[in-house]
Design an enzyme around this catalytic site. Structure first.
Site, short mmCIF file in Angstrom:
data_model
loop_
_atom_site.label_atom_id
_atom_site.label_comp_id
_atom_site.label_asym_id
_atom_site.label_seq_id
_atom_site.Cartn_x
_atom_site.Cartn_y
_atom_site.Cartn_z
CB SER A 135 3.56 78.76 16.17
OG SER A 135 3.96 80.11 16.12
CE1 TYR B 67 2.03 82.54 8.49
CE2 TYR B 67 4.13 83.02 9.55
CZ TYR B 67 3.20 82.11 9.09
OH TYR B 67 3.44 80.76 9.24
CE LYS C 178 1.16 80.75 11.99
NZ LYS C 178 0.26 79.58 12.11
#
Length: 276
Positions: free
Chosen positions: A134, A148, A152
Site C-alpha cells: 500500500s 491514488y 490504496k
C-alpha cells in the site's frame, strides 16, 4: 524449508528489493513483470532461484493461469507480494473515469485476482503470507492524490477483512505503507497525471513535489525489504507496517486528527439512537 515467492512488479523498486532479500535467504523467487526481460540479470545471477514471469496485473483474467503455472512448477506459493503499481497526480475533478478505473485495475482488481487465485493453495496447506504494498497514502491523503489514495484505501479495507477471514487457516496478511523511498514511483515517464486545469493551487504544488522528487527520496528500498521480511518472520506479524520516518509521522498525526474529531463530536454522535 525455503520459501517460494511470487512478486509482482519485481523488475524494479520494492519488488526488486524484496526479491533480492528473499534470494539472500536462499528462497525461490518468481518475479512477475510486464517486461520480464528486465529481470534477465537477476535470473542470470541466480539461475536456480529466480524465474521471470510475464504478467500484467491489470489483466485479471491471467491471474489464475499464472498462479497455476507457478504451483505446477514449484508445488506451492508461500508468499504473494502484490507490489506492481504506479502513482497518479490530479485533482478529484480533473481525474477522468478511465484514469480512475485504470488505476483501480492495477492497485485493487489485479491484487484481488491474484489473492483469490493463491488462497485455495494456501488454505489447503494451512500456511502462507500475502503482502499488500500500500502506501502512506493508504492511511491519509491530500490534494492531488485522490485517485491514488482511493485505490490504496480500497486495498487496505479489503485486506483488513481478508486478514480476519484467513487467520484461522494460518495465513498472514501484511499491509505495507511506505513513505518516500527511492524507487521509480515518481519517474515522470511512469507517473500518471490528469490534465491540469490550473484551478487547484494545492494540486499544482503536489505536481511540483512529484516532478522534483524522483531520485531524492530518503528511503532505502533494501532496508525496507529487510523490515518486511523481519515482519513476516515475526511470531506476531503486524497487520500494518508503516515504513520510513515520514510515513510513521504522517500516519500517527492522521490518527491523532481522526481521534480529535471523533471526540469533539462524541457526545452528539453517540446520542443518535431511538429514545426508549
Amino acid at each position: 524449508m525455503n520459501k517460494v515467492w511470487l512478486i509482482t512488479g519485481a523488475s524494479s523498486g520494492f519488488g526488486r528489493a524484496i526479491a533480492e532479500a528473499a534470494l539472500a535467504d536462499g528462497d525461490v523467487v518468481v518475479g512477475a513483470a510486464r517486461r520480464p526481460e528486465a529481470l534477465d540479470d537477476l535470473v542470470a545471477a541466480h539461475p536456480d532461484q529466480v524465474e521471470a514471469l510475464r504478467l500484467d496485473v491489470a489483466d485479471t483474467g491471467a491471474a489464475e493461469a499464472a498462479v497455476r503455472d507457478v504451483v505446477a512448477r514449484h508445488g506451492r506459493i508461500d508468499v504473494l507480494v502484490n507490489n506492481a503499481g504506479r502513482t497518479h497526480v490530479g485533482a478529484f475533478e480533473e481525474t477522468t473515469e478511465d484514469e480512475l478505473r485504470a488505476l483501480f485495475d492495477v492497485h485493487v482488481f489485479g491484487p484481488a485476482a491474484l489473492t483469490r487465485a493463491v488462497l485455495p493453495h494456501m488454505r489447503e496447506r494451512r500456511a502462507g503470507a500475502i503482502v499488500q504494498m500500500s502506501s502512506v497514502g493508504g492511511q491519509g491523503s491530500f490534494a492531488g492524490f485522490s485517485a491514488y489514495s482511493g485505490t490504496k484505501f480500497a486495498l487496505e479495507g479489503m485486506s483488513e477483512a481478508l486478514a480476519d477471514e484467513v487467520q484461522e487457516f494460518g495465513i498472514k496478511v501484511l499491509i505495507v505503507e511506505p513513505g518516500a523511498f527511492r524507487t521509480a514511483l515518481f519517474d515522470t515517464s511512469r507517473a500518471g497525471a490528469s490534465a491540469d486545469s490550473g484551478v487547484y493551487a494545492k494540486v499544482s504544488e503536489t505536481r511540483g513535489f512529484v516532478a522534483g522528487g524522483d531520485g531524492a527520496q530518503p528511503g532505502d528500498p533494501a532496508k525496507a525489504a529487510a523490515v518486511i521480511l523481519a515482519a513476516l518472520n515475526a511470531e506476531r506479524t503486524p497487520l500494518r507496517l508503516p515504513l520510513g520516518e515520514d510515513s510513521v509521522t504522517t500516519i500517527l498525526g492522521h490518527l491523532d486528527q481522526v481521534r480529535d474529531e471523533v471526540l469533539a463530536w462524541e457526545k452528539r454522535t453517540r446520542a443518535t439512537a431511538f429514545d426508549d
